[in-house]
Design a protein around this motif. Structure first.
Motif, PDB file in Angstrom:
ATOM      1  N   GLN A  64      70.550  36.029  59.971  1.00 43.12           N
ATOM      2  CA  GLN A  64      71.491  35.097  60.579  1.00 43.12           C
ATOM      3  C   GLN A  64      72.520  35.861  61.411  1.00 43.12           C
ATOM      4  OE1 GLN A  64      73.173  33.182  57.163  1.00 43.12           O
ATOM      5  NE2 GLN A  64      74.279  34.972  56.492  1.00 43.12           N
ATOM      6  N   THR A  65      73.399  35.108  62.074  1.00 42.85           N
ATOM      7  CA  THR A  65      74.437  35.721  62.890  1.00 42.85           C
ATOM      8  C   THR A  65      75.408  36.499  62.014  1.00 42.85           C
ATOM      9  OG1 THR A  65      74.290  33.927  64.508  1.00 42.85           O
ATOM     10  CG2 THR A  65      76.285  35.280  64.535  1.00 42.85           C
ATOM     11  N   VAL A  66      75.695  37.725  62.407  1.00 45.08           N
ATOM     12  CA  VAL A  66      76.661  38.559  61.691  1.00 45.08           C
ATOM     13  C   VAL A  66      78.017  38.431  62.388  1.00 45.08           C
ATOM     14  CG1 VAL A  66      77.281  40.916  61.070  1.00 45.08           C
ATOM     15  CG2 VAL A  66      74.913  40.165  60.885  1.00 45.08           C
ATOM     16  N   ARG A  67      79.042  38.176  61.622  1.00 39.25           N
ATOM     17  CA  ARG A  67      80.379  37.942  62.194  1.00 39.25           C
ATOM     18  C   ARG A  67      81.138  39.264  62.274  1.00 39.25           C
ATOM     19  NH1 ARG A  67      81.702  33.234  57.971  1.00 39.25           N
ATOM     20  NH2 ARG A  67      80.825  34.891  56.685  1.00 39.25           N
ATOM     21  N   VAL A  68      81.054  39.902  63.440  1.00 37.17           N
ATOM     22  CA  VAL A  68      81.742  41.175  63.603  1.00 37.17           C
ATOM     23  C   VAL A  68      83.254  40.984  63.594  1.00 37.17           C
ATOM     24  CG1 VAL A  68      79.853  42.287  64.824  1.00 37.17           C
ATOM     25  CG2 VAL A  68      81.543  41.004  66.115  1.00 37.17           C
ATOM     26  N   ALA A  69      83.725  39.783  63.947  1.00 30.59           N
ATOM     27  CA  ALA A  69      85.165  39.516  63.929  1.00 30.59           C
ATOM     28  C   ALA A  69      85.735  39.598  62.515  1.00 30.59           C
ATOM     29  CB  ALA A  69      85.460  38.143  64.532  1.00 30.59           C
ATOM     30  N   ARG A  70      84.886  39.409  61.513  1.00 28.05           N
ATOM     31  CA  ARG A  70      85.322  39.487  60.118  1.00 28.05           C
ATOM     32  C   ARG A  70      84.896  40.794  59.461  1.00 28.05           C
ATOM     33  NH1 ARG A  70      84.736  33.390  57.539  1.00 28.05           N
ATOM     34  NH2 ARG A  70      85.840  32.286  59.215  1.00 28.05           N
ATOM     35  N   ARG A  71      84.545  41.769  60.303  1.00 28.35           N
ATOM     36  CA  ARG A  71      84.189  43.105  59.846  1.00 28.35           C
ATOM     37  C   ARG A  71      82.961  43.123  58.935  1.00 28.35           C
ATOM     38  NH1 ARG A  71      87.799  47.064  60.646  1.00 28.35           N
ATOM     39  NH2 ARG A  71      85.921  48.316  60.360  1.00 28.35           N
ATOM     40  N   THR A  85      85.690  34.326  70.306  1.00 27.98           N
ATOM     41  CA  THR A  85      86.769  34.555  71.264  1.00 27.98           C
ATOM     42  C   THR A  85      87.189  36.019  71.345  1.00 27.98           C
ATOM     43  OG1 THR A  85      88.398  34.041  69.538  1.00 27.98           O
ATOM     44  CG2 THR A  85      87.675  32.224  70.957  1.00 27.98           C
ATOM     45  N   SER A  86      86.882  36.810  70.326  1.00 28.49           N
ATOM     46  CA  SER A  86      87.351  38.194  70.312  1.00 28.49           C
ATOM     47  C   SER A  86      86.192  39.191  70.361  1.00 28.49           C
ATOM     48  CB  SER A  86      88.190  38.445  69.055  1.00 28.49           C
ATOM     49  OG  SER A  86      87.452  38.148  67.882  1.00 28.49           O
ATOM     50  N   LEU A  87      85.062  38.759  70.935  1.00 28.51           N
ATOM     51  CA  LEU A  87      83.891  39.618  70.986  1.00 28.51           C
ATOM     52  C   LEU A  87      83.738  40.279  72.345  1.00 28.51           C
ATOM     53  CD1 LEU A  87      81.096  37.559  69.167  1.00 28.51           C
ATOM     54  CD2 LEU A  87      82.418  39.477  68.272  1.00 28.51           C
ATOM     55  N   ASP A  88      83.310  41.524  72.309  1.00 31.32           N
ATOM     56  CA  ASP A  88      82.918  42.246  73.505  1.00 31.32           C
ATOM     57  C   ASP A  88      81.387  42.315  73.467  1.00 31.32           C
ATOM     58  OD1 ASP A  88      83.343  44.064  75.844  1.00 31.32           O
ATOM     59  OD2 ASP A  88      82.352  45.488  74.492  1.00 31.32           O
ATOM     60  N   SER A  89      80.702  41.499  74.280  1.00 29.43           N
ATOM     61  CA  SER A  89      79.241  41.405  74.244  1.00 29.43           C
ATOM     62  C   SER A  89      78.654  41.838  75.577  1.00 29.43           C
ATOM     63  CB  SER A  89      78.793  39.975  73.935  1.00 29.43           C
ATOM     64  OG  SER A  89      79.246  39.560  72.665  1.00 29.43           O
ATOM     65  N   GLN A  90      77.542  42.593  75.499  1.00 31.95           N
ATOM     66  CA  GLN A  90      76.874  43.073  76.697  1.00 31.95           C
ATOM     67  C   GLN A  90      75.371  42.840  76.596  1.00 31.95           C
ATOM     68  OE1 GLN A  90      78.525  47.213  76.475  1.00 31.95           O
ATOM     69  NE2 GLN A  90      78.929  46.875  78.651  1.00 31.95           N
ATOM     70  N   LEU A  91      74.780  42.401  77.700  1.00 35.36           N
ATOM     71  CA  LEU A  91      73.331  42.301  77.793  1.00 35.36           C
ATOM     72  C   LEU A  91      72.794  43.692  78.080  1.00 35.36           C
ATOM     73  CD1 LEU A  91      70.701  40.617  78.034  1.00 35.36           C
ATOM     74  CD2 LEU A  91      71.249  40.322  80.454  1.00 35.36           C
ATOM     75  N   MET A 197      74.350  43.403  72.725  1.00 35.80           N
ATOM     76  CA  MET A 197      75.124  44.258  71.830  1.00 35.80           C
ATOM     77  C   MET A 197      76.560  43.736  71.795  1.00 35.80           C
ATOM     78  SD  MET A 197      75.285  46.998  69.890  1.00 35.80           S
ATOM     79  CE  MET A 197      74.014  48.166  70.334  1.00 35.80           C
ATOM     80  N   SER A 198      77.064  43.457  70.589  1.00 34.28           N
ATOM     81  CA  SER A 198      78.405  42.870  70.442  1.00 34.28           C
ATOM     82  C   SER A 198      79.250  43.668  69.471  1.00 34.28           C
ATOM     83  CB  SER A 198      78.298  41.421  69.944  1.00 34.28           C
ATOM     84  OG  SER A 198      77.524  40.627  70.808  1.00 34.28           O
ATOM     85  N   ALA A 199      80.538  43.727  69.770  1.00 34.57           N
ATOM     86  CA  ALA A 199      81.515  44.378  68.900  1.00 34.57           C
ATOM     87  C   ALA A 199      82.827  43.610  69.010  1.00 34.57           C
ATOM     88  CB  ALA A 199      81.731  45.838  69.299  1.00 34.57           C
ATOM     89  N   HIS A 200      83.664  43.748  68.001  1.00 29.51           N
ATOM     90  CA  HIS A 200      84.995  43.150  68.089  1.00 29.51           C
ATOM     91  C   HIS A 200      85.784  43.899  69.158  1.00 29.51           C
ATOM     92  CE1 HIS A 200      89.052  41.865  66.988  1.00 29.51           C
ATOM     93  NE2 HIS A 200      88.490  40.889  66.300  1.00 29.51           N
TER      94      HIS A 200
END
Length: 235
Positions: A64-71, A85-91, A197-200
């Motif tokens: 499932q989706t992993v919530r990087v905003a919640r570490r 809203t606080s994600l840095d996502s790149q294709l 690829m996504s990160a907080h």
């Protein structure tokens, strides 16, 4: 509470950035789906360990989706662009999906020469009520009403079942690196998925997180021609 979490993440990021400004060290948790983790990333991440010996990488698989905003993870590699809203996502790349079967199955049931022939064949797929990510519905994308003979919520189990002759299976291109003897069925029927690829935002520019993110981006770009090629390949 959300603002408090953002402040806490920012403080942790600043503290870590100050202490590791010139060195890539510490722990980075990378989360992604079972298939790409096991069949593509695991063996290739050895190169990352050689490049950064003081980096401790944790590879987490999740359906499932992993919530990087919640570490829950520092980085999330997915087949879709996560919402937040606080994600840095790149294709960072793409890969193909297609239909495959074992030689034994095709010898018993015949080789389909056109899409209409698939109505006479059995398939291997996911358990519908356990699907948590629509991005893994590659079979239904290629065959709208497949006759499922074997179901599993694990792509690995589907692969082994298809290899044993259970039916035709839809797989991403990178899955063929395991070399289970599966061969392409109807090359013209193929799909495509994106790799994100996504990160907080507060963690995206930490040296250790940035190093892992850049490595995975380089890896996918280096292999993209093979990931998009609709034929078996070995790692």
């Amino acid at each position: 509470m959300r603002r408090a979490e953002e402040i806490e993440n920012g403080v942790n990021a600043l503290r870590s950035d100050v202490s590791n400004r010139d060195e890539i060290r510490g722990t980075v948790r990378l989360a992604t789906m079972e298939g790409i983790a096991t069949l593509y990333l695991s063996e290739r991440l050895v190169e990352l360990s050689s490049r950064y010996p003081d980096l401790d990488l944790e590879l987490v698989t999740s359906p499932q989706t992993v919530r990087v905003a919640r570490r829950e993870a520092d980085l999330f590699l997915s087949f879709f662009k996560p919402h937040g809203t606080s994600l840095d996502s790149q294709l960072i790349g793409r890969f193909k999906t297609g239909l495959f079967a074992s030689q034994a199955y095709l010898e018993r049931n015949g080789v389909p020469s056109q899409a209409a022939d698939l109505s006479e064949h059995r398939f291997v797929g996911y358990i519908e009520e356990l699907i948590q990510l629509e991005s893994v519905l590659w079979l239904e994308e290629l065959v709208p009403t497949p006759k499922i003979a074997f179901r599993s919520n694990s792509m690995m189990s589907q692969m082994f079942a298809a290899s044993a002759g259970a039916g035709i299976v839809a797989l991403p291109e990178f899955a063929l690196s395991l070399n289970l003897g599966l061969v392409p069925v109807l090359d013209e029927l193929s799909g495509e998925r994106e790799i994100w690829m996504s990160a907080h935002q507060d963690l995206a520019y930490l040296p250790r997180v940035r190093a892992v993110k850049q490595f995975v981006k380089e890896l996918v770009r280096r292999d993209e021609q093979r990931l998009l090629r609709n034929s078996p390949w070995s790692s």
